[in-house]
Design a protein around this motif. Structure first.
Motif, PDB file in Angstrom:
ATOM      1  N   PRO A 187       0.827  -1.221   0.000  1.00 44.99           N
ATOM      2  CA  PRO A 187       0.000   0.000   0.000  1.00 44.99           C
ATOM      3  C   PRO A 187       0.856   1.262   0.000  1.00 44.99           C
ATOM      4  N   MET A 188       0.483   2.225  -0.810  1.00 43.41           N
ATOM      5  CA  MET A 188       1.216   3.480  -0.856  1.00 43.41           C
ATOM      6  C   MET A 188       0.809   4.371   0.307  1.00 43.41           C
ATOM      7  N   LYS A 189       1.618   5.359   0.587  1.00 42.58           N
ATOM      8  CA  LYS A 189       1.342   6.290   1.682  1.00 42.58           C
ATOM      9  C   LYS A 189       0.143   7.171   1.336  1.00 42.58           C
ATOM     10  N   SER A 190      -0.513   7.662   2.363  1.00 36.39           N
ATOM     11  CA  SER A 190      -1.581   8.634   2.139  1.00 36.39           C
ATOM     12  C   SER A 190      -0.955   9.924   1.628  1.00 36.39           C
ATOM     13  N   ALA A 191      -1.757  10.764   1.002  1.00 41.76           N
ATOM     14  CA  ALA A 191      -1.245  11.990   0.395  1.00 41.76           C
ATOM     15  C   ALA A 191      -0.522  12.871   1.405  1.00 41.76           C
ATOM     16  N   GLN A 192      -1.048  12.934   2.627  1.00 45.11           N
ATOM     17  CA  GLN A 192      -0.435  13.786   3.652  1.00 45.11           C
ATOM     18  C   GLN A 192       1.025  13.425   3.897  1.00 45.11           C
ATOM     19  N   PHE A 193       1.324  12.136   3.941  1.00 42.60           N
ATOM     20  CA  PHE A 193       2.677  11.704   4.232  1.00 42.60           C
ATOM     21  C   PHE A 193       3.516  11.532   2.965  1.00 42.60           C
ATOM     22  N   ALA A 194       2.882  11.223   1.850  1.00 40.15           N
ATOM     23  CA  ALA A 194       3.625  11.071   0.594  1.00 40.15           C
ATOM     24  C   ALA A 194       4.195  12.408   0.136  1.00 40.15           C
ATOM     25  N   ARG A 195       3.480  13.499   0.394  1.00 35.96           N
ATOM     26  CA  ARG A 195       3.924  14.816  -0.066  1.00 35.96           C
ATOM     27  C   ARG A 195       4.894  15.482   0.899  1.00 35.96           C
ATOM     28  N   MET A 196       5.162  14.829   2.018  1.00 39.96           N
ATOM     29  CA  MET A 196       6.116  15.287   3.020  1.00 39.96           C
ATOM     30  C   MET A 196       7.310  14.328   2.976  1.00 39.96           C
ATOM     31  N   LYS A 197       8.508  14.834   2.680  1.00 44.55           N
ATOM     32  CA  LYS A 197       9.667  13.939   2.540  1.00 44.55           C
ATOM     33  C   LYS A 197      10.195  13.591   3.933  1.00 44.55           C
ATOM     34  N   ASN A 198       9.501  12.658   4.559  1.00 45.80           N
ATOM     35  CA  ASN A 198       9.860  12.265   5.919  1.00 45.80           C
ATOM     36  C   ASN A 198      10.633  10.954   5.917  1.00 45.80           C
ATOM     37  N   PHE A 249      -0.576  13.627 -11.759  1.00 43.99           N
ATOM     38  CA  PHE A 249      -0.771  14.791 -10.898  1.00 43.99           C
ATOM     39  C   PHE A 249       0.028  14.625  -9.610  1.00 43.99           C
ATOM     40  N   PHE A 250       0.445  15.754  -9.031  1.00 47.36           N
ATOM     41  CA  PHE A 250       1.241  15.724  -7.810  1.00 47.36           C
ATOM     42  C   PHE A 250       0.396  15.844  -6.546  1.00 47.36           C
ATOM     43  N   ASP A 251      -0.919  15.674  -6.654  1.00 37.72           N
ATOM     44  CA  ASP A 251      -1.772  15.889  -5.480  1.00 37.72           C
ATOM     45  C   ASP A 251      -1.657  14.781  -4.432  1.00 37.72           C
ATOM     46  N   LYS A 252      -1.195  13.584  -4.834  1.00 40.48           N
ATOM     47  CA  LYS A 252      -1.097  12.467  -3.885  1.00 40.48           C
ATOM     48  C   LYS A 252       0.321  11.928  -3.739  1.00 40.48           C
ATOM     49  N   ILE A 253       1.277  12.559  -4.413  1.00 39.75           N
ATOM     50  CA  ILE A 253       2.644  12.044  -4.423  1.00 39.75           C
ATOM     51  C   ILE A 253       3.628  13.178  -4.143  1.00 39.75           C
ATOM     52  N   LEU A 254       4.882  12.801  -3.918  1.00 32.69           N
ATOM     53  CA  LEU A 254       5.910  13.798  -3.654  1.00 32.69           C
ATOM     54  C   LEU A 254       6.196  14.600  -4.928  1.00 32.69           C
ATOM     55  N   SER A 255       6.311  15.893  -4.751  1.00 31.22           N
ATOM     56  CA  SER A 255       6.630  16.779  -5.869  1.00 31.22           C
ATOM     57  C   SER A 255       8.140  16.740  -6.080  1.00 31.22           C
ATOM     58  N   GLY A 256       8.587  15.989  -7.067  1.00 37.65           N
ATOM     59  CA  GLY A 256      10.016  15.801  -7.301  1.00 37.65           C
ATOM     60  C   GLY A 256      10.677  17.049  -7.860  1.00 37.65           C
ATOM     61  N   CYS A 257      11.809  17.440  -7.267  1.00 35.76           N
ATOM     62  CA  CYS A 257      12.541  18.615  -7.745  1.00 35.76           C
ATOM     63  C   CYS A 257      13.089  18.374  -9.147  1.00 35.76           C
ATOM     64  N   THR A 258      13.567  17.151  -9.411  1.00 35.04           N
ATOM     65  CA  THR A 258      14.158  16.853 -10.714  1.00 35.04           C
ATOM     66  C   THR A 258      13.099  16.835 -11.809  1.00 35.04           C
ATOM     67  N   VAL A 259      11.944  16.237 -11.521  1.00 38.54           N
ATOM     68  CA  VAL A 259      10.904  16.187 -12.538  1.00 38.54           C
ATOM     69  C   VAL A 259      10.349  17.589 -12.804  1.00 38.54           C
ATOM     70  N   LYS A 260      10.333  18.449 -11.789  1.00 38.16           N
ATOM     71  CA  LYS A 260       9.877  19.823 -12.001  1.00 38.16           C
ATOM     72  C   LYS A 260      10.876  20.605 -12.853  1.00 38.16           C
ATOM     73  N   ARG A 261      12.158  20.301 -12.667  1.00 35.35           N
ATOM     74  CA  ARG A 261      13.161  20.939 -13.515  1.00 35.35           C
ATOM     75  C   ARG A 261      13.010  20.451 -14.953  1.00 35.35           C
ATOM     76  N   LEU A 262      12.703  19.170 -15.124  1.00 33.34           N
ATOM     77  CA  LEU A 262      12.477  18.627 -16.455  1.00 33.34           C
ATOM     78  C   LEU A 262      11.303  19.339 -17.128  1.00 33.34           C
ATOM     79  N   MET A 263      10.265  19.634 -16.354  1.00 30.61           N
ATOM     80  CA  MET A 263       9.103  20.325 -16.898  1.00 30.61           C
ATOM     81  C   MET A 263       9.470  21.733 -17.377  1.00 30.61           C
TER      82      MET A 263
END
Length: 348
Positions: A187-198, A249-263
């Motif tokens: 099971p993947m993490k919930s959005a709250q924890f997936a979007r926080m790099k803990n 979409f980045f609403d449930k996952i970590l917003s990757g710095c590298t993928v944002k640079r690619l964008m």
């Protein structure tokens, strides 16, 4: 004369020792004896993989690997109350340190961890640590913790938060070979924890192990609605048959710095007519597996081609041309990008 003992007898003895019946625990009589033991562990290592560490607990930079430790009562250790992030060191430059540091502090805020230093001091520490390490190629990883204090659940007993950082000597290179992936059953993490790099990465670890056990590189998470999410510590991207770059979409996952640079960089291929465009979307497994090309995007890759998913070829089952062009865009940015992306390390 005592008869020679059988293998089963010896195994029985080993089990007894393992069960603790005859196992003797050494008691270190002094700190110097303990330090000698720690040095003994590292004496056979030909190349030091961790050339430098910073600890706010010690109040400085550590060059001795035997001393690169953190307190056992640090709440990051026994409660997982900590956040982290990473930056790349390449050719003596720190790549995307500022965007990673910004995300780091956002994660800390979400985890209710205050920094012992202002942002400017954290940045300065990381740059000085990189310089002290003399490492020209590797990764810089750093953590914020609620700090040491006790073994309770609440961090109320922790007198101050802690900041740690380590330089890791790593000879990574541009990925040009394709890999296999599977759909994760973890099971993947919930959005709250997936979007926080803990630091709570047990789901990520189990997902990676599951893939390796099946002969694959990593797993792909699918959310509860059946849409593609991410990999265990990387973003995933696709090229469809209309030559569009598609990202979940980045609403449930970590917003990757590298993928944002690619964008930010992908417009170059659009202007050349190589790509039709780019968009974020909800992608079903069926849509994703039907893509022409597929890839992981992450800091040390920066792009890793995916050629097979659940034993089904992606596209023609070979590394895609557009995937490699995207990889080249990021790699060139890492090697010779603008000053806003690359910070020179002031080596002595």
């Amino acid at each position: 004369m005592e008869k020679s003992r059988s293998a089963s007898d010896q195994k029985s003895d080993a089990l007894e020792v393992g069960n603790g019946s005859e196992f003797k625990v050494h008691v270190f009589s002094s700190s110097s004896e303990l330090i000698e033991k720690l040095h003994e562990k590292w004496s056979s290592v030909k190349k030091q993989p961790y050339p430098a560490m910073y600890s706010s607990i010690f109040g400085g930079i550590i060059l001795d690997p035997a001393m690169m430790v953190i307190p056992i009562d640090d709440h990051m250790v026994h409660r997982g109350h900590g956040v982290f992030d990473t930056a790349i060191i390449l050719d003596g430059y720190l790549y995307e340190l500022d965007v990673h540091l910004d995300r780091f502090l956002r994660s800390a805020s979400k985890a209710k961890i205050s920094s012992p230093f202002p942002r400017s001091a954290l940045r300065s520490i990381l740059v000085q640590l990189s310089a002290a390490s003399q490492c020209k190629k590797g990764t810089l990883r750093y953590w914020l913790s609620t700090g040491p204090g006790d073994f309770l659940l609440s961090p109320a007993g922790c007198s101050t938060s802690a900041f740690y950082a380590v330089v890791i000597d790593d000879d990574f290179c541009q990925c040009k070979e394709g890999v296999k992936v599977i759909t994760s059953t973890i099971p993947m993490k919930s959005a709250q924890f997936a979007r926080m790099k803990n630091v709570n990465y047990l789901p990520n670890v189990l997902s990676k192990m599951e893939a390796e056990e099946k002969g694959a590189y990593a797993s792909i998470w699918v959310d509860e609605e059946g849409y593609i999410a991410e990999g265990p510590n990387v973003n995933v991207a696709f090229i469809n048959h209309d030559k569009e770059l598609l990202l979940p979409f980045f609403d449930k996952i970590l917003s990757g710095c590298t993928v944002k640079r690619l964008m930010e960089l992908v417009h170059k291929l659009v202007e050349q007519g190589r790509l039709r465009g780019m968009r974020t979307a909800n992608l079903t497994v069926e849509e994703a597996k039907g893509a022409a090309e597929m890839m992981f995007v992450g800091s040390t890759l920066p792009v890793l081609p995916i050629i097979m998913w659940d034993e089904q070829p992606i596209g023609n089952g070979k590394v895609g041309e557009l995937t490699m062009e995207l990889s080249n865009l990021l790699w060139e940015d890492m090697v010779a990008g603008p000053e806003t992306q690359r910070i020179p390390v002031p080596y002595v």
